[in-house]
Every structure is written in C-alpha cells, then in structure tokens.
Design a protein around this motif. Structure first.
Motif, PDB file in Angstrom:
ATOM      1  N   UNK A 120       0.783  -1.236   0.000  1.00 11.14           N
ATOM      2  CA  UNK A 120       0.000   0.000   0.000  1.00 11.14           C
ATOM      3  C   UNK A 120       0.813   1.283   0.000  1.00 11.14           C
ATOM      4  N   UNK A 121       1.685   1.501   0.987  1.00 13.93           N
ATOM      5  CA  UNK A 121       2.435   2.772   1.028  1.00 13.93           C
ATOM      6  C   UNK A 121       3.294   3.036  -0.211  1.00 13.93           C
ATOM      7  N   UNK A 122       4.070   2.059  -0.723  1.00 10.34           N
ATOM      8  CA  UNK A 122       4.837   2.361  -1.941  1.00 10.34           C
ATOM      9  C   UNK A 122       3.940   2.685  -3.138  1.00 10.34           C
ATOM     10  N   UNK A 123       2.822   1.988  -3.282  1.00  4.07           N
ATOM     11  CA  UNK A 123       1.918   2.260  -4.399  1.00  4.07           C
ATOM     12  C   UNK A 123       1.338   3.668  -4.262  1.00  4.07           C
ATOM     13  N   UNK A 124       0.949   4.062  -3.057  1.00  3.42           N
ATOM     14  CA  UNK A 124       0.415   5.412  -2.840  1.00  3.42           C
ATOM     15  C   UNK A 124       1.449   6.469  -3.182  1.00  3.42           C
ATOM     16  N   UNK A 125       2.695   6.245  -2.767  1.00  2.84           N
ATOM     17  CA  UNK A 125       3.746   7.225  -3.040  1.00  2.84           C
ATOM     18  C   UNK A 125       4.056   7.293  -4.534  1.00  2.84           C
ATOM     19  N   UNK A 126       4.134   6.130  -5.197  1.00  9.60           N
ATOM     20  CA  UNK A 126       4.362   6.127  -6.642  1.00  9.60           C
ATOM     21  C   UNK A 126       3.217   6.826  -7.369  1.00  9.60           C
ATOM     22  N   UNK A 127       1.999   6.626  -6.895  1.00  6.93           N
ATOM     23  CA  UNK A 127       0.834   7.263  -7.507  1.00  6.93           C
ATOM     24  C   UNK A 127       0.907   8.777  -7.347  1.00  6.93           C
ATOM     25  N   UNK A 128       1.350   9.257  -6.187  1.00  8.06           N
ATOM     26  CA  UNK A 128       1.463  10.715  -6.028  1.00  8.06           C
ATOM     27  C   UNK A 128       2.629  11.280  -6.837  1.00  8.06           C
ATOM     28  N   UNK A 129       3.712  10.520  -6.977  1.00 10.26           N
ATOM     29  CA  UNK A 129       4.807  10.940  -7.865  1.00 10.26           C
ATOM     30  C   UNK A 129       4.286  11.042  -9.304  1.00 10.26           C
TER      31      UNK A 129
END
Length: 182
Positions: free
Chosen positions: A67-76
């Motif tokens: 979850x957290x890496x996907x959320x961060x990649x999505x915001x990038x």
C-alpha cells in the motif's frame, strides 16, 4: 528507426523526493509521446506467523506492505503527469514482489519490452552505478549481456548523456561498448 513507446524508471525508495533522473525520464517520455512506468521492487520479508495469530491472511500482509509504496508512486505520477496546457504524460505505476531488486528491475524490463540504459549521469552515488570502477563496470555489463542478450525485446543503450558521467573517463566507453557487442 523504431520509436520509443515506454520508459521504465526503477524507484529505489518511493518515499524520497523525485530525482533528476526521474524528471529527465518524464521529459523524454513527454517529448517522445511515450508512456512512463514507475516501478518499485518489493523486497521486504513477511513474517507470516505474525499475521496468522491476528486472524489476517498472508494476502492482507502483502497488501499492508504494498500500500504505502503504491500510494507514493501514484502521487509521484500525479505530480509528473502535468496539468493545464502542458502536454499530459501517460504514467503507470507497478510494484512486484521480487528479490534481489536489481534482478527484479531486469525482469520488469524484459516483461515490458524496454530500452535498457546501462549507465546514467544522475546517479550521484545513490545506486552506486556511477562509481563502480572500470573492472566492476565490465562485470556488470557482462552480467547484463548474459541475462538479457537472448531477448529480442531489449534495446541497448550505453548511457543517456554519457559525457555528463564525470566518474567514467571518455576512453572507457569504447571498452564498454565492445563488452556488449562481443
């Protein structure tokens, strides 16, 4: 000449600020009309027994860590995509459970038919590829050739803006190219 349709960028730590290499990849993708893929290899171990006692499944554990890496990649991706009159950039986000990370990147490149840029000038010690020294560079190239040369879907490039890589003298590039060809 074949057009570039997709650019793969491996993100070592999604929680960090965007790197110059990521910004450059976005510029290239926008200029070429290519899709940009942000990829993160998930290499953390999951202690399955800690989830068994809570009544949660192994899939729950995977989702918690993904979850957290996907959320961060999505915001990038959202920050890079562009708004208004700027040409919008098509960006996909991918994470895969795979280790070691460097092999996960190679496997992802094979899966998406990528152009492989062996060295880039924006590393600045982050991944360490800019400071391995000639002997290790040649071993790295030999490893990549052994792993990827049989695949028709991999296009090779020694470097993007090789002359910006100050840690590698100009005279070594012929040796590096020969290592790929031979």
């Amino acid at each position: 000449m074949r057009s570039i349709r997709r650019i793969l960028v491996a993100i070592k730590d999604p929680s960090r600020r965007p790197t110059p290499a990521l910004n450059k990849a976005a510029q290239l993708a926008r200029a070429l009309g290519a899709r940009l893929e942000l990829f993160h290899a998930l290499t953390a171990s999951i202690a399955a027994d800690s989830y068994v006692h809570t009544g949660r499944s192994f899939e729950d554990a995977q989702q918690d860590l993904r979850g957290p890496p996907v959320q961060r990649l999505t915001s990038l991706a959202a920050a890079l995509a562009g708004r208004g009159r700027q040409r919008r950039l098509k960006i996909t986000v991918a994470t895969e459970w795979d280790a070691p990370a460097y092999e996960a990147i190679v496997r992802r490149a094979i899966a998406i038919q990528a152009d492989l840029i062996i060295f880039h000038p924006y590393d600045k010690g982050h991944w360490g590829f800019d400071s391995m020294g000639k002997e290790n560079d040649l071993l790295y190239i030999k490893y990549l050739v052994a792993r990827l040369s049989a695949f028709r879907n991999v296009w090779w490039s020694m470097a993007n803006e090789f002359d910006y890589i100050k840690s590698k003298p100009r005279e070594v590039w012929n040796d590096y190219s020969a290592a790929v060809v031979n």
